[in-house]
Design a protein around this motif. Structure first.
Motif, PDB file in Angstrom:
ATOM      1  N   GLY A  92       0.824  -1.212   0.000  1.00  0.00           N
ATOM      2  CA  GLY A  92       0.000   0.000   0.000  1.00  0.00           C
ATOM      3  C   GLY A  92       0.852   1.253   0.000  1.00  0.00           C
ATOM      4  O   GLY A  92       0.566   2.223  -0.711  1.00  0.00           O
ATOM      5  N   LYS A  93       1.923   1.251   0.790  1.00  0.00           N
ATOM      6  CA  LYS A  93       2.820   2.401   0.838  1.00  0.00           C
ATOM      7  C   LYS A  93       3.504   2.623  -0.508  1.00  0.00           C
ATOM      8  O   LYS A  93       3.649   3.754  -0.973  1.00  0.00           O
ATOM      9  N   LYS A  94       3.921   1.525  -1.144  1.00  0.00           N
ATOM     10  CA  LYS A  94       4.583   1.642  -2.448  1.00  0.00           C
ATOM     11  C   LYS A  94       3.615   2.186  -3.506  1.00  0.00           C
ATOM     12  O   LYS A  94       3.994   3.004  -4.340  1.00  0.00           O
ATOM     13  N   ILE A  95       2.386   1.736  -3.462  1.00  0.00           N
ATOM     14  CA  ILE A  95       1.386   2.247  -4.409  1.00  0.00           C
ATOM     15  C   ILE A  95       1.138   3.726  -4.169  1.00  0.00           C
ATOM     16  O   ILE A  95       1.067   4.520  -5.111  1.00  0.00           O
ATOM     17  N   LEU A  96       1.017   4.130  -2.917  1.00  0.00           N
ATOM     18  CA  LEU A  96       0.793   5.532  -2.576  1.00  0.00           C
ATOM     19  C   LEU A  96       1.954   6.410  -3.039  1.00  0.00           C
ATOM     20  O   LEU A  96       1.747   7.481  -3.630  1.00  0.00           O
ATOM     21  N   VAL A  97       3.172   5.950  -2.809  1.00  0.00           N
ATOM     22  CA  VAL A  97       4.341   6.711  -3.246  1.00  0.00           C
ATOM     23  C   VAL A  97       4.367   6.803  -4.774  1.00  0.00           C
ATOM     24  O   VAL A  97       4.679   7.862  -5.339  1.00  0.00           O
ATOM     25  N   GLY A  98       4.008   5.743  -5.463  1.00  0.00           N
ATOM     26  CA  GLY A  98       3.963   5.756  -6.921  1.00  0.00           C
ATOM     27  C   GLY A  98       2.951   6.750  -7.451  1.00  0.00           C
ATOM     28  O   GLY A  98       3.211   7.462  -8.424  1.00  0.00           O
ATOM     29  N   VAL A  99       1.791   6.814  -6.811  1.00  0.00           N
ATOM     30  CA  VAL A  99       0.759   7.766  -7.235  1.00  0.00           C
ATOM     31  C   VAL A  99       1.245   9.197  -7.019  1.00  0.00           C
ATOM     32  O   VAL A  99       1.088  10.056  -7.899  1.00  0.00           O
ATOM     33  N   ILE A 100       1.864   9.453  -5.889  1.00  0.00           N
ATOM     34  CA  ILE A 100       2.355  10.805  -5.590  1.00  0.00           C
ATOM     35  C   ILE A 100       3.463  11.202  -6.564  1.00  0.00           C
ATOM     36  O   ILE A 100       3.471  12.315  -7.102  1.00  0.00           O
ATOM     37  N   VAL A 101       4.380  10.275  -6.831  1.00  0.00           N
ATOM     38  CA  VAL A 101       5.488  10.575  -7.746  1.00  0.00           C
ATOM     39  C   VAL A 101       4.964  10.814  -9.162  1.00  0.00           C
ATOM     40  O   VAL A 101       5.556  11.580  -9.932  1.00  0.00           O
ATOM     41  N   THR A 102       3.850  10.209  -9.514  1.00  0.00           N
ATOM     42  CA  THR A 102       3.259  10.429 -10.833  1.00  0.00           C
ATOM     43  C   THR A 102       2.506  11.747 -10.893  1.00  0.00           C
ATOM     44  O   THR A 102       2.550  12.444 -11.911  1.00  0.00           O
ATOM     45  N   LEU A 103       1.811  12.109  -9.829  1.00  0.00           N
ATOM     46  CA  LEU A 103       0.973  13.303  -9.846  1.00  0.00           C
ATOM     47  C   LEU A 103       1.764  14.606  -9.751  1.00  0.00           C
ATOM     48  O   LEU A 103       1.361  15.605 -10.341  1.00  0.00           O
ATOM     49  N   ILE A 104       2.866  14.618  -9.033  1.00  0.00           N
ATOM     50  CA  ILE A 104       3.614  15.865  -8.834  1.00  0.00           C
ATOM     51  C   ILE A 104       4.108  16.459 -10.159  1.00  0.00           C
ATOM     52  O   ILE A 104       3.861  17.638 -10.432  1.00  0.00           O
ATOM     53  N   PRO A 105       4.763  15.694 -11.044  1.00  0.00           N
ATOM     54  CA  PRO A 105       5.164  16.299 -12.332  1.00  0.00           C
ATOM     55  C   PRO A 105       3.966  16.718 -13.176  1.00  0.00           C
ATOM     56  O   PRO A 105       4.017  17.742 -13.863  1.00  0.00           O
TER      57      PRO A 105
END
Length: 58
Positions: free
Chosen positions: A10-23
């Motif tokens: 769950g943490k890895k998925i959340l970090v992936g979503v955040i890293v995708t949304l910021i740019p």
């Protein structure tokens, strides 16, 4: 799968979503801001200074 595995996934998925949304947010925000700056209406026109004409002696 243990609870720790699910939590880590769950943490890895959340970090992936955040890293995708910021740019994406930065790019879209930059395009929006650039468009707003380029669409700005020009400032009110300033009064033109008119030079008085010199009357030549007749």
């Amino acid at each position: 799968m243990t609870i720790n595995d699910v939590s880590l996934l769950g943490k890895k998925i959340l970090v992936g979503v955040i890293v995708t949304l910021i740019p994406f947010i930065i790019i879209v925000g930059g395009l929006w801001l650039g468009r707003k700056l380029l669409e700005r209406k020009p400032a009110t026109k300033t009064a033109q200074i008119v030079q008085p004409q010199k009357n030549s002696p007749s």
